[in-house]
Design an enzyme around this catalytic site. Structure first.
Site, PDB file in Angstrom:
ATOM      1  N   MET A  47      -0.846   8.458   7.383  1.00  0.00           N
ATOM      2  CA  MET A  47      -0.028   7.448   6.694  1.00  0.00           C
ATOM      3  C   MET A  47       1.337   8.063   6.362  1.00  0.00           C
ATOM      4  O   MET A  47       1.415   9.093   5.688  1.00  0.00           O
ATOM      5  CB  MET A  47      -0.700   6.991   5.394  1.00  0.00           C
ATOM      6  CG  MET A  47      -1.986   6.198   5.567  1.00  0.00           C
ATOM      7  SD  MET A  47      -1.882   4.771   6.670  1.00  0.00           S
ATOM      8  CE  MET A  47      -0.585   3.797   5.897  1.00  0.00           C
ATOM      9  N   ASP A 101       1.353   5.717  10.871  1.00  0.00           N
ATOM     10  CA  ASP A 101       1.434   4.348  10.356  1.00  0.00           C
ATOM     11  C   ASP A 101       2.338   4.273   9.132  1.00  0.00           C
ATOM     12  O   ASP A 101       2.049   4.879   8.097  1.00  0.00           O
ATOM     13  CB  ASP A 101       0.005   3.907   9.980  1.00  0.00           C
ATOM     14  CG  ASP A 101      -0.084   2.445   9.567  1.00  0.00           C
ATOM     15  OD1 ASP A 101       0.917   1.732   9.645  1.00  0.00           O
ATOM     16  OD2 ASP A 101      -1.189   2.029   9.151  1.00  0.00           O
ATOM     17  N   SER A 131       1.372  -3.659  14.274  1.00  0.00           N
ATOM     18  CA  SER A 131       0.652  -4.161  13.101  1.00  0.00           C
ATOM     19  C   SER A 131       0.968  -5.638  12.914  1.00  0.00           C
ATOM     20  O   SER A 131       2.134  -6.016  12.745  1.00  0.00           O
ATOM     21  CB  SER A 131       1.082  -3.394  11.849  1.00  0.00           C
ATOM     22  OG  SER A 131       0.656  -4.120  10.702  1.00  0.00           O
ATOM     23  N   HIS A 168      -3.038  -3.461  15.886  1.00  0.00           N
ATOM     24  CA  HIS A 168      -3.358  -2.837  14.600  1.00  0.00           C
ATOM     25  C   HIS A 168      -3.574  -3.931  13.555  1.00  0.00           C
ATOM     26  O   HIS A 168      -2.675  -4.735  13.282  1.00  0.00           O
ATOM     27  CB  HIS A 168      -2.205  -1.920  14.180  1.00  0.00           C
ATOM     28  CG  HIS A 168      -2.492  -1.077  12.981  1.00  0.00           C
ATOM     29  ND1 HIS A 168      -3.186   0.127  13.042  1.00  0.00           N
ATOM     30  CD2 HIS A 168      -2.184  -1.251  11.670  1.00  0.00           C
ATOM     31  CE1 HIS A 168      -3.276   0.648  11.829  1.00  0.00           C
ATOM     32  NE2 HIS A 168      -2.680  -0.169  10.973  1.00  0.00           N
ATOM     33  N   HIS A 191      -7.725  -1.072  10.631  1.00  0.00           N
ATOM     34  CA  HIS A 191      -7.424  -0.119   9.564  1.00  0.00           C
ATOM     35  C   HIS A 191      -7.955  -0.691   8.246  1.00  0.00           C
ATOM     36  O   HIS A 191      -7.357  -1.603   7.674  1.00  0.00           O
ATOM     37  CB  HIS A 191      -5.896   0.086   9.537  1.00  0.00           C
ATOM     38  CG  HIS A 191      -5.424   1.003   8.459  1.00  0.00           C
ATOM     39  ND1 HIS A 191      -4.085   1.128   8.130  1.00  0.00           N
ATOM     40  CD2 HIS A 191      -6.086   1.852   7.631  1.00  0.00           C
ATOM     41  CE1 HIS A 191      -3.962   2.003   7.154  1.00  0.00           C
ATOM     42  NE2 HIS A 191      -5.164   2.448   6.819  1.00  0.00           N
ATOM     43  N   MET A 209      -8.513  -0.790   4.549  1.00  0.00           N
ATOM     44  CA  MET A 209      -8.042  -0.303   3.243  1.00  0.00           C
ATOM     45  C   MET A 209      -8.854  -1.049   2.196  1.00  0.00           C
ATOM     46  O   MET A 209      -8.330  -1.870   1.427  1.00  0.00           O
ATOM     47  CB  MET A 209      -6.528  -0.572   3.114  1.00  0.00           C
ATOM     48  CG  MET A 209      -5.700   0.345   3.995  1.00  0.00           C
ATOM     49  SD  MET A 209      -4.017  -0.254   4.275  1.00  0.00           S
ATOM     50  CE  MET A 209      -4.300  -1.299   5.689  1.00  0.00           C
ATOM     51  N   ASP A 220      -4.453  -4.643   9.719  1.00  0.00           N
ATOM     52  CA  ASP A 220      -4.503  -4.055   8.379  1.00  0.00           C
ATOM     53  C   ASP A 220      -5.370  -4.912   7.475  1.00  0.00           C
ATOM     54  O   ASP A 220      -4.995  -6.041   7.137  1.00  0.00           O
ATOM     55  CB  ASP A 220      -3.088  -3.949   7.809  1.00  0.00           C
ATOM     56  CG  ASP A 220      -2.291  -2.845   8.481  1.00  0.00           C
ATOM     57  OD1 ASP A 220      -2.779  -1.700   8.496  1.00  0.00           O
ATOM     58  OD2 ASP A 220      -1.200  -3.123   8.998  1.00  0.00           O
ATOM     59  N   MET A 279      -6.841  -5.359   3.875  1.00  0.00           N
ATOM     60  CA  MET A 279      -6.573  -4.932   2.493  1.00  0.00           C
ATOM     61  C   MET A 279      -7.371  -5.798   1.531  1.00  0.00           C
ATOM     62  O   MET A 279      -7.486  -7.012   1.753  1.00  0.00           O
ATOM     63  CB  MET A 279      -5.084  -5.065   2.187  1.00  0.00           C
ATOM     64  CG  MET A 279      -4.203  -4.302   3.160  1.00  0.00           C
ATOM     65  SD  MET A 279      -2.478  -4.440   2.701  1.00  0.00           S
ATOM     66  CE  MET A 279      -1.693  -3.522   4.024  1.00  0.00           C
TER      67      MET A 279
HETATM   68  C1  DX5 Z   1       0.596  -0.212   5.411  1.00  0.00           C
HETATM   69  C2  DX5 Z   1      -0.023  -0.608   6.731  1.00  0.00           C
HETATM   70  C3  DX5 Z   1       0.877  -0.460   7.912  1.00  0.00           C
HETATM   71  C4  DX5 Z   1       2.146  -1.218   7.834  1.00  0.00           C
HETATM   72  C5  DX5 Z   1       3.062  -0.924   8.979  1.00  0.00           C
HETATM   73  O1  DX5 Z   1      -0.390  -0.250   4.451  1.00  0.00           O
HETATM   74  O2  DX5 Z   1      -1.163   0.198   6.979  1.00  0.00           O
HETATM   75  O3  DX5 Z   1       0.163  -0.751   9.108  1.00  0.00           O
HETATM   76  O4  DX5 Z   1       1.923  -2.582   7.781  1.00  0.00           O
HETATM   77  O5  DX5 Z   1       4.171  -1.737   8.851  1.00  0.00           O
HETATM   78  P1  DX5 Z   1       5.661  -1.183   8.895  1.00  0.00           P
HETATM   79  O6  DX5 Z   1       5.880  -0.767  10.323  1.00  0.00           O
HETATM   80  O7  DX5 Z   1       6.427  -2.363   8.483  1.00  0.00           O
HETATM   81  O8  DX5 Z   1       5.760  -0.031   7.943  1.00  0.00           O
HETATM   82 ZN    ZN Z   2      -2.182   0.203   8.955  1.00  0.00          ZN
END
Ligand code: DX5
Ligand code: ZN
Length: 219
Positions: free
Chosen positions: A138, A176, A9, A34, A67, A69, A36, A38
């Protein structure tokens, strides 16, 4: 058994150097990237969107494991497909019609992922498992990197793997959140075949990401 794949990530990467960070991940044996996304609404944090993903696309040939969100997600899916996503993972809570969103991702010829929050049951997608490519379990509440792994995720992975084997399905099981060198073996034994990791890959062993990816892979 499927080969274990690592999807680092970039949430824990140096955001001022994202292109180079992605190259570094590719050189260090990552299987995919990956990303993320958001929106500060579906989750209480804000990251990057399609223009940045599009700019990063030139830095690697590795698949982009995106991913999302964000809510409502449906109207944005196409933008992420066009930006260069290979896997598009959505949360059921973020769309009014999950089947429509799944069909939309398929029409765009992208891999379809569904993500289940710690409080979301497998039963809400069990009738859709033959239509998707990946389930993202998750193991933290989404929003931030560096959180602690929620052990109940292991039961969920086991339950999902059982259904997968029973129905002879081929979707990937990705996990994740809070993955580290202590729990990675348990996650794999439970049935996961793709591990997402931000903090462990970027911060352990003074940021030796090759060593960290290798260690996770050989769990
Ligand atoms: C959380 C994300 C993850 C997260 C993983 O919302 O979807 O991908 O960043 O990071 P670590 O490995 O630090 O938990
Ligand atoms: Zn993620």
């Amino acid at each position: 058994m499927k080969k274990i794949q690592i999807s680092p990530s970039i949430l824990s990467a140096n955001f001022s150097q994202l292109g180079n960070e992605i190259k570094r991940l590719e050189d260090s044996g990552a299987d995919m990237i990956h990303i993320d996304v958001m929106d500060g609404h579906f989750v209480p944090n804000l990251t990057i969107g399609p223009p940045v993903i599009k700019a990063l696309r030139n830095y690697t040939k590795l698949p982009f494991d995106v991913h999302l969100m964000i809510a409502p997600v449906h109207k944005c899916i196409k933008d992420y497909a066009n930006a260069g996503a290979d896997i598009i993972t959505i949360h059921p809570e973020a769309t009014d019609n999950l089947v429509d969103s799944i069909n939309h991702i398929r029409e765009l010829k992208k891999k379809i992922g569904i993500s289940l929050n710690p409080n979301t049951q497998i039963s809400i997608i069990s009738h859709l498992l033959d239509q998707i490519d990946l389930v993202l379990i998750m193991s933290v509440f989404p929003g931030f990197g560096g959180q602690k792994f929620i052990p109940n995720a292991l039961n969920k992975i086991k339950e999902l793997k059982k259904i997968k084997d029973k129905k002879n399905l081929s979707f990937d099981i990705e996990v994740d959140g809070g993955i580290n060198f202590d729990n990675s073996k348990l996650v794999i034994e439970a049935g996961a075949n793709i591990l997402v990791s931000g903090t462990t890959i970027f911060k352990n062993n003074k940021g030796d990401i090759k060593k960290n990816i290798d260690t996770l892979k050989s769990s």
